[in-house]
Design a protein around this motif. Structure first.
Motif: not given
Length: 351
Positions: A43-44, A49-51, A123-126
């Motif tokens: 995710t970095w 991806i746009d986290l 990240a949790a929500k994504a």
């Protein structure tokens, strides 16, 4: 039992500025062309991806998943390895770790740590928005500089480090719990969670949090000379993710586990492309099937010798070869006598 899903590939070691590695659509096409069925997203890497957007827009996540599906791929998990490292960072590494974060928080450890925590919450929500149930990360490290017990560590030093690590991670684990996602800590030298004992020390301090789990990678265990098969027997209930990565350990009269500060090519312990190292993957895949591992077999390619394109191409076939299509029937069903309770009691001499 369930058949392990795969093969999949972790994109971190392949993402770059040149095509086909510079966009999510293109790298998915490349992965599918090598025979992969899933991709794990670092995710970095902003080109993939746009986290923040993934955390706030279900539509964006549907589009991202649709891009992967267009190539016949699934998104297996998101990864926050670099951000997780920054949740807990000893000051001795401040300069080196600034490169894991945006320039806006460089030279500001508190701001950098706050940025990392926000990244984990996103990240949790994504992950939930993408319909994922596992997440890959690192724990970070406060005690790692004191790994070797000389000079003698002050009493309580390691305990306080793990207490603080738990204080920092508990709210993050709660956020993942709210989103129905397990956190898989990759047990890795350089992290305070690097083996089974350290994972247990952490697990105790987060009150056996149900979302505190393990990303299993045997390569790091080879380099530590840890029994990676026994590890599965002990911790299989907490193993939620699987990196398929090979390694070798060739000690000599000149160097061993610590490898004398040598470069990767000259270390006694080094990572290798799949099939070129010493890991017994046949036994690993058997144990994963035995314990009903429900996740993906994800290639993490790292090798000081082989070209990455060759490693990626060979890795897909290697994983396919090792995935066990589990049986739905016992092998000796053909000899079943079809007995019932009454017959069983008669056989036992009870009636």
């Amino acid at each position: 039992m369930r058949t392990i899903k795969g093969p999949a590939i972790f994109l971190a070691q392949f993402a770059g500025d040149a095509a086909p590695f510079n966009s999510f659509d293109a790298i998915c096409g490349w992965a599918a062309g090598h025979g992969y069925e899933g991709v794990q997203i670092p995710t970095w890497v902003g080109s993939l991806i746009d986290l923040e957007k993934a955390a706030t827009s279900k539509t964006y996540c549907d589009e991202l998943a649709g891009t992967a599906a267009g190539h016949g791929l699934a998104i297996t998990e998101l990864s926050t390895h670099l951000q997780g490292q920054l949740v807990a960072a000893h000051p001795v590494y401040d300069t080196m770790l600034d490169g894991f974060a945006p320039a806006s928080v460089h030279n500001n450890p508190q701001a950098r740590q706050e940025w990392a925590v926000q990244q984990l919450h996103w990240a949790a929500k994504a992950s939930q928005n993408l319909g994922l149930t596992e997440h890959a990360t690192f724990s970070g490290a406060l005690a790692w500089p004191f790994l070797y017990p000389f000079p003698q560590r002050p009493a309580g030093l390691v305990e306080e480090a793990f207490d603080e690590l738990a204080r920092r991670w508990t709210p993050i684990l709660n956020a993942f719990d709210e989103n129905g996602v397990d956190v898989g800590f990759e047990l890795h030298p350089g992290e305070d969670l690097f083996d089974g004992v350290t994972f247990e020390m952490f697990l105790e301090r987060v009150n056996n949090h149900p979302r505190a789990n393990i990303l299993y990678d045997p390569s790091h265990m080879v380099l530590q000379q840890l029994d990676y098969l026994d590890f599965i027997d002990i911790y299989h209930e907490r193993i939620k993710l699987f990196h398929v990565k090979d390694a070798e350990f060739n000690p000599s009269g000149r160097q061993g586990v610590y490898s004398g500060y040598q470069s990767w090519i000259n270390r006694a312990g080094r990572f290798r492309s799949l099939g070129d190292g010493q890991v017994d993957f046949a036994s690993i895949f058997s144990k994963m099937a035995q314990y009903d591992f429900a996740g993906w077999a994800v290639l993490e390619w790292e090798c000081a010798i082989k070209h990455p394109e060759d490693g990626a191409r060979e890795g897909a076939e290697f994983i396919k070869h090792h995935i066990i299509h589990v049986t739905e029937h016992a092998f000796d069903d053909f000899a079943s006598s079809g007995t019932d309770l009454a017959a069983n009691r008669k056989i036992l001499g009870l009636s």
